[in-house]
Design a protein around this motif. Structure first.
Motif, PDB file in Angstrom:
ATOM      1  N   GLN A   1      35.418  42.790  48.813  1.00  0.00           N
ATOM      2  CA  GLN A   1      35.670  42.782  50.912  1.00  0.00           C
ATOM      3  C   GLN A   1      36.395  43.970  50.202  1.00  0.00           C
ATOM      4  O   GLN A   1      35.449  44.866  51.671  1.00  0.00           O
ATOM      5  CB  GLN A   1      37.604  42.390  49.896  1.00  0.00           C
ATOM      6  CG  GLN A   1      38.032  42.603  50.865  1.00  0.00           C
ATOM      7  CD  GLN A   1      37.539  41.356  52.608  1.00  0.00           C
ATOM      8  OE1 GLN A   1      37.434  40.289  52.028  1.00  0.00           O
ATOM      9  NE2 GLN A   1      37.465  41.526  53.082  1.00  0.00           N
ATOM     10  N   LYS A   2      36.660  45.374  49.150  1.00  0.00           N
ATOM     11  CA  LYS A   2      36.722  47.063  49.350  1.00  0.00           C
ATOM     12  C   LYS A   2      35.007  47.489  49.927  1.00  0.00           C
ATOM     13  O   LYS A   2      35.503  48.398  50.967  1.00  0.00           O
ATOM     14  CB  LYS A   2      37.386  47.216  47.987  1.00  0.00           C
ATOM     15  CG  LYS A   2      37.352  48.308  48.119  1.00  0.00           C
ATOM     16  CD  LYS A   2      37.539  49.650  47.086  1.00  0.00           C
ATOM     17  CE  LYS A   2      37.637  50.670  47.058  1.00  0.00           C
ATOM     18  NZ  LYS A   2      37.832  51.531  45.999  1.00  0.00           N
TER      19      LYS A   2
ATOM     20  N   GLY B   1      33.052  45.021  38.703  1.00  0.00           N
ATOM     21  CA  GLY B   1      32.896  45.791  40.487  1.00  0.00           C
ATOM     22  C   GLY B   1      32.321  47.529  40.437  1.00  0.00           C
ATOM     23  O   GLY B   1      32.335  47.565  41.499  1.00  0.00           O
ATOM     24  N   ALA B   2      32.193  47.306  38.924  1.00  0.00           N
ATOM     25  CA  ALA B   2      31.819  48.917  39.144  1.00  0.00           C
ATOM     26  C   ALA B   2      30.725  49.462  39.854  1.00  0.00           C
ATOM     27  O   ALA B   2      30.798  50.280  40.454  1.00  0.00           O
ATOM     28  CB  ALA B   2      31.662  49.611  37.631  1.00  0.00           C
TER      29      ALA B   2
ATOM     30  N   LEU C   1      39.065  35.332  34.701  1.00  0.00           N
ATOM     31  CA  LEU C   1      40.221  35.759  35.097  1.00  0.00           C
ATOM     32  C   LEU C   1      39.455  37.379  35.817  1.00  0.00           C
ATOM     33  O   LEU C   1      40.516  37.563  36.336  1.00  0.00           O
ATOM     34  CB  LEU C   1      41.021  36.670  33.523  1.00  0.00           C
ATOM     35  CG  LEU C   1      41.799  35.319  32.740  1.00  0.00           C
ATOM     36  CD1 LEU C   1      41.717  36.115  31.748  1.00  0.00           C
ATOM     37  CD2 LEU C   1      42.549  34.609  33.157  1.00  0.00           C
ATOM     38  N   LEU C   2      38.040  37.593  35.813  1.00  0.00           N
ATOM     39  CA  LEU C   2      38.015  38.915  36.751  1.00  0.00           C
ATOM     40  C   LEU C   2      37.384  38.423  37.988  1.00  0.00           C
ATOM     41  O   LEU C   2      36.986  38.761  38.911  1.00  0.00           O
ATOM     42  CB  LEU C   2      36.609  39.352  35.689  1.00  0.00           C
ATOM     43  CG  LEU C   2      37.080  40.447  34.688  1.00  0.00           C
ATOM     44  CD1 LEU C   2      35.491  40.950  33.803  1.00  0.00           C
ATOM     45  CD2 LEU C   2      38.138  41.621  34.560  1.00  0.00           C
ATOM     46  N   HIS C   3      37.683  37.204  38.136  1.00  0.00           N
ATOM     47  CA  HIS C   3      36.851  36.810  39.591  1.00  0.00           C
ATOM     48  C   HIS C   3      37.490  37.007  40.431  1.00  0.00           C
ATOM     49  O   HIS C   3      37.095  37.951  41.483  1.00  0.00           O
ATOM     50  CB  HIS C   3      36.273  35.497  39.758  1.00  0.00           C
ATOM     51  CG  HIS C   3      34.444  34.538  38.717  1.00  0.00           C
ATOM     52  ND1 HIS C   3      34.463  33.541  38.369  1.00  0.00           N
ATOM     53  CD2 HIS C   3      33.946  35.586  37.677  1.00  0.00           C
ATOM     54  CE1 HIS C   3      33.363  33.201  37.594  1.00  0.00           C
ATOM     55  NE2 HIS C   3      33.795  35.112  37.011  1.00  0.00           N
ATOM     56  N   PRO C   4      38.951  36.914  40.482  1.00  0.00           N
ATOM     57  CA  PRO C   4      39.662  37.655  42.060  1.00  0.00           C
ATOM     58  C   PRO C   4      39.580  39.564  41.895  1.00  0.00           C
ATOM     59  O   PRO C   4      39.732  39.221  43.116  1.00  0.00           O
ATOM     60  CB  PRO C   4      41.471  37.570  41.129  1.00  0.00           C
ATOM     61  CG  PRO C   4      40.359  35.828  40.117  1.00  0.00           C
ATOM     62  CD  PRO C   4      39.607  36.104  39.357  1.00  0.00           C
ATOM     63  N   ILE C   5      39.403  39.709  40.814  1.00  0.00           N
ATOM     64  CA  ILE C   5      39.155  40.947  40.603  1.00  0.00           C
ATOM     65  C   ILE C   5      37.759  41.432  41.398  1.00  0.00           C
ATOM     66  O   ILE C   5      37.389  42.478  42.462  1.00  0.00           O
ATOM     67  CB  ILE C   5      39.819  41.625  39.901  1.00  0.00           C
ATOM     68  CG1 ILE C   5      40.542  41.764  39.151  1.00  0.00           C
ATOM     69  CG2 ILE C   5      38.892  43.281  39.403  1.00  0.00           C
ATOM     70  CD1 ILE C   5      40.801  42.395  37.354  1.00  0.00           C
TER      71      ILE C   5
END
Length: 201
Positions: free
Chosen positions: A62-63, A32-33, A52-56
């Motif tokens: 959200q941030k 999400g850069a 595996l990156l989807h939760p990140i």
């Protein structure tokens, strides 16, 4: 690519400053850069094959306020999940599309650009950041071609010898401007940042 993110923060801020409302497609979202540049968008679709990156990505969204009540945010694993069918309603959906070091990894660059073109609205903008191969026939390109199988294995599918930006310039309905950065290289290939605006032929 943390070094790339840091190096080009000013350029990205300038080139992506036109994202104000509208819809954004972020292809190859990673962690999400680019989300920081989408805070004013109405709709964001993130394409990231590494589940595996989807939760990140969810946390990054959200941030940066992408889950606000007035916004739409979603994650898909494949660009083809966005290109649902041939109905007009599913084409030309996006005002902005971001390709951040993606074309070096996709199975077929031309097919990917065809999908991008179908999803980008007339007048919409494609932002790209890619490392590329040296000109065909040069000694450095010969080294890249020789080394590429090793590079692709080490960096999990990343090709160091692609002519992806040339393919962007070759598209007749895109007006392209780009900047080459020789001081930041990937396997001897320069980084290129650019914008392509889709025009109506």
């Amino acid at each position: 690519m943390d070094k790339v993110d840091e190096e080009f923060e000013e350029e990205r801020t300038t080139l992506l400053s036109t994202i104000y409302g509208g819809s954004v497609l972020d292809v190859g979202s990673g962690a999400g850069a680019y989300f920081r540049y989408m805070e004013r968008a109405d709709r964001v679709v993130a394409v990231e094959p590494a589940t595996l990156l989807h939760p990140i990505l969810q946390k990054a969204a959200q941030k940066h306020g992408l889950f606000a009540p007035t916004k739409q945010f979603s994650i898909v694993s494949d660009l083809k999940d966005v290109v649902i069918n041939d109905d007009d309603d599913h084409h030309q959906q996006f005002d902005h599309i971001i390709l951040g070091n993606v074309l070096c990894e996709v199975p077929d660059v031309d097919e990917t650009l065809d999908q991008i073109d179908a999803l980008l609205r007339i007048g919409g903008r494609l932002y790209f950041s890619e490392h590329v191969g040296r000109p065909v026939g040069t000694f450095r390109r010969w080294i890249q071609d020789w080394y590429n199988p090793v590079h692709r294995h080490i960096f999990v599918g990343c090709n160091c010898n692609r002519d992806s930006v040339e393919k962007i310039y070759a598209r007749k309905n895109w007006e392209v401007a780009s900047w080459k950065y020789e001081h930041l290289q990937v396997a001897m290939g320069p980084m290129i940042l650019g914008i392509a605006a889709k025009k109506d032929l």
